[in-house]
Design a protein around this motif. Sequence first.
Motif, PDB file in Angstrom:
ATOM      1  N   THR A   1       1.133 -24.053   2.940  1.00  9.19           N
ATOM      2  CA  THR A   1       1.829 -23.803   1.958  1.00  9.19           C
ATOM      3  C   THR A   1       1.262 -22.604   1.157  1.00  9.19           C
ATOM      4  O   THR A   1       0.028 -22.477   1.217  1.00  9.19           O
ATOM      5  CB  THR A   1       2.130 -24.948   0.687  1.00  9.19           C
ATOM      6  OG1 THR A   1       2.554 -26.021   1.501  1.00  9.19           O
ATOM      7  CG2 THR A   1       2.685 -24.597  -0.432  1.00  9.19           C
ATOM      8  N   VAL A   2       1.843 -21.453   0.667  1.00  9.80           N
ATOM      9  CA  VAL A   2       1.370 -20.489   0.081  1.00  9.80           C
ATOM     10  C   VAL A   2       2.078 -20.402  -1.069  1.00  9.80           C
ATOM     11  O   VAL A   2       3.316 -20.928  -1.426  1.00  9.80           O
ATOM     12  CB  VAL A   2       1.601 -19.108   1.007  1.00  9.80           C
ATOM     13  CG1 VAL A   2       0.911 -19.079   2.324  1.00  9.80           C
ATOM     14  CG2 VAL A   2       3.119 -18.638   1.132  1.00  9.80           C
ATOM     15  N   ARG A   3       1.204 -19.547  -2.103  1.00 15.44           N
ATOM     16  CA  ARG A   3       1.690 -19.522  -3.411  1.00 15.44           C
ATOM     17  C   ARG A   3       2.095 -17.929  -3.784  1.00 15.44           C
ATOM     18  O   ARG A   3       0.993 -17.105  -3.762  1.00 15.44           O
ATOM     19  CB  ARG A   3       1.142 -20.042  -4.623  1.00 15.44           C
ATOM     20  CG  ARG A   3       0.940 -21.556  -4.607  1.00 15.44           C
ATOM     21  CD  ARG A   3      -0.087 -22.298  -5.488  1.00 15.44           C
ATOM     22  NE  ARG A   3      -1.256 -21.807  -5.485  1.00 15.44           N
ATOM     23  CZ  ARG A   3      -2.238 -22.425  -4.353  1.00 15.44           C
ATOM     24  NH1 ARG A   3      -1.870 -23.407  -3.630  1.00 15.44           N
ATOM     25  NH2 ARG A   3      -3.488 -22.163  -4.449  1.00 15.44           N
ATOM     26  N   LYS A   4       2.928 -17.554  -4.268  1.00 17.50           N
ATOM     27  CA  LYS A   4       3.395 -16.083  -4.375  1.00 17.50           C
ATOM     28  C   LYS A   4       4.664 -16.109  -5.374  1.00 17.50           C
ATOM     29  O   LYS A   4       5.874 -16.474  -5.082  1.00 17.50           O
ATOM     30  CB  LYS A   4       3.970 -15.518  -3.414  1.00 17.50           C
ATOM     31  CG  LYS A   4       4.201 -13.856  -3.381  1.00 17.50           C
ATOM     32  CD  LYS A   4       2.963 -13.115  -4.035  1.00 17.50           C
ATOM     33  CE  LYS A   4       3.684 -11.630  -4.256  1.00 17.50           C
ATOM     34  NZ  LYS A   4       2.401 -11.012  -5.096  1.00 17.50           N
ATOM     35  N   VAL A   5       4.215 -15.881  -6.736  1.00 18.89           N
ATOM     36  CA  VAL A   5       5.347 -15.874  -7.837  1.00 18.89           C
ATOM     37  C   VAL A   5       6.263 -14.373  -7.499  1.00 18.89           C
ATOM     38  O   VAL A   5       5.745 -13.386  -7.333  1.00 18.89           O
ATOM     39  CB  VAL A   5       4.821 -15.644  -9.220  1.00 18.89           C
ATOM     40  CG1 VAL A   5       5.703 -15.429 -10.257  1.00 18.89           C
ATOM     41  CG2 VAL A   5       3.993 -17.005  -9.527  1.00 18.89           C
ATOM     42  N   GLY A   6       7.323 -14.809  -7.658  1.00 21.27           N
ATOM     43  CA  GLY A   6       8.438 -13.444  -7.486  1.00 21.27           C
ATOM     44  C   GLY A   6       9.230 -13.260  -6.110  1.00 21.27           C
ATOM     45  O   GLY A   6       9.989 -12.699  -5.949  1.00 21.27           O
ATOM     46  N   VAL A   7       8.546 -14.186  -5.219  1.00 21.57           N
ATOM     47  CA  VAL A   7       9.508 -14.224  -4.249  1.00 21.57           C
ATOM     48  C   VAL A   7      10.816 -15.008  -3.914  1.00 21.57           C
ATOM     49  O   VAL A   7      10.626 -15.955  -4.935  1.00 21.57           O
ATOM     50  CB  VAL A   7       8.732 -14.884  -2.940  1.00 21.57           C
ATOM     51  CG1 VAL A   7       9.510 -15.072  -1.297  1.00 21.57           C
ATOM     52  CG2 VAL A   7       7.442 -14.357  -2.488  1.00 21.57           C
ATOM     53  N   ARG A   8      11.639 -14.202  -3.390  1.00 18.53           N
ATOM     54  CA  ARG A   8      12.959 -14.509  -3.644  1.00 18.53           C
ATOM     55  C   ARG A   8      13.898 -14.299  -2.304  1.00 18.53           C
ATOM     56  O   ARG A   8      13.721 -13.755  -1.587  1.00 18.53           O
ATOM     57  CB  ARG A   8      14.054 -13.662  -4.687  1.00 18.53           C
ATOM     58  CG  ARG A   8      13.402 -13.614  -6.070  1.00 18.53           C
ATOM     59  CD  ARG A   8      14.339 -12.721  -6.884  1.00 18.53           C
ATOM     60  NE  ARG A   8      14.768 -11.478  -6.467  1.00 18.53           N
ATOM     61  CZ  ARG A   8      13.680 -10.437  -6.623  1.00 18.53           C
ATOM     62  NH1 ARG A   8      12.732 -10.627  -6.746  1.00 18.53           N
ATOM     63  NH2 ARG A   8      14.364  -9.075  -5.997  1.00 18.53           N
ATOM     64  N   GLY A   9      14.811 -15.394  -2.167  1.00 17.57           N
ATOM     65  CA  GLY A   9      15.657 -15.493  -0.934  1.00 17.57           C
ATOM     66  C   GLY A   9      16.557 -14.281  -0.705  1.00 17.57           C
ATOM     67  O   GLY A   9      17.019 -13.567  -2.024  1.00 17.57           O
ATOM     68  N   GLY A  10      16.956 -13.786   0.305  1.00 16.04           N
ATOM     69  CA  GLY A  10      17.691 -13.080   0.503  1.00 16.04           C
ATOM     70  C   GLY A  10      19.371 -13.317   0.320  1.00 16.04           C
ATOM     71  O   GLY A  10      19.601 -14.413   0.067  1.00 16.04           O
ATOM     72  N   GLY A  11      20.047 -12.258   0.078  1.00 16.50           N
ATOM     73  CA  GLY A  11      21.575 -12.495  -0.075  1.00 16.50           C
ATOM     74  C   GLY A  11      21.878 -12.149  -1.425  1.00 16.50           C
ATOM     75  O   GLY A  11      22.449 -11.914  -2.231  1.00 16.50           O
TER      76      GLY A  11
END
Length: 103
Positions: free
Chosen positions: A93-103
């Motif tokens: 598990t990694v933590r990274k604020v701001g990652v969003r799914g594609g599409g």
Amino acid sequence: MARLRVEPAGLSLKVADGETVLAAARRAGLAWRSQCGGFAQCRTCFFTTDQPEAFAPPGPLEAGALALLAPTLAGAGGVARLACQAVGLGDATVRKVGVRGGG
């Protein structure tokens, strides 16, 4: 193939053998911030994890960039890595604020 859980977005990401986290994120169509194109210069792609053993050890380029980033992350918890350099070896598990799914 490693499987990463990206929090707080709750996304799953498959990282192929020898592939960096950032390359896997781009392949999967995820929006993962990076400005330097994967050369460990901008350090904006960093993430933290409590499972550092799930990644290959940092090379000299990443280690130098992480040393510059360390004062900014003091007290953040977990171990910081650069997505453009970190190669997944196992599930984590990694933590990274701001990652969003594609599409």
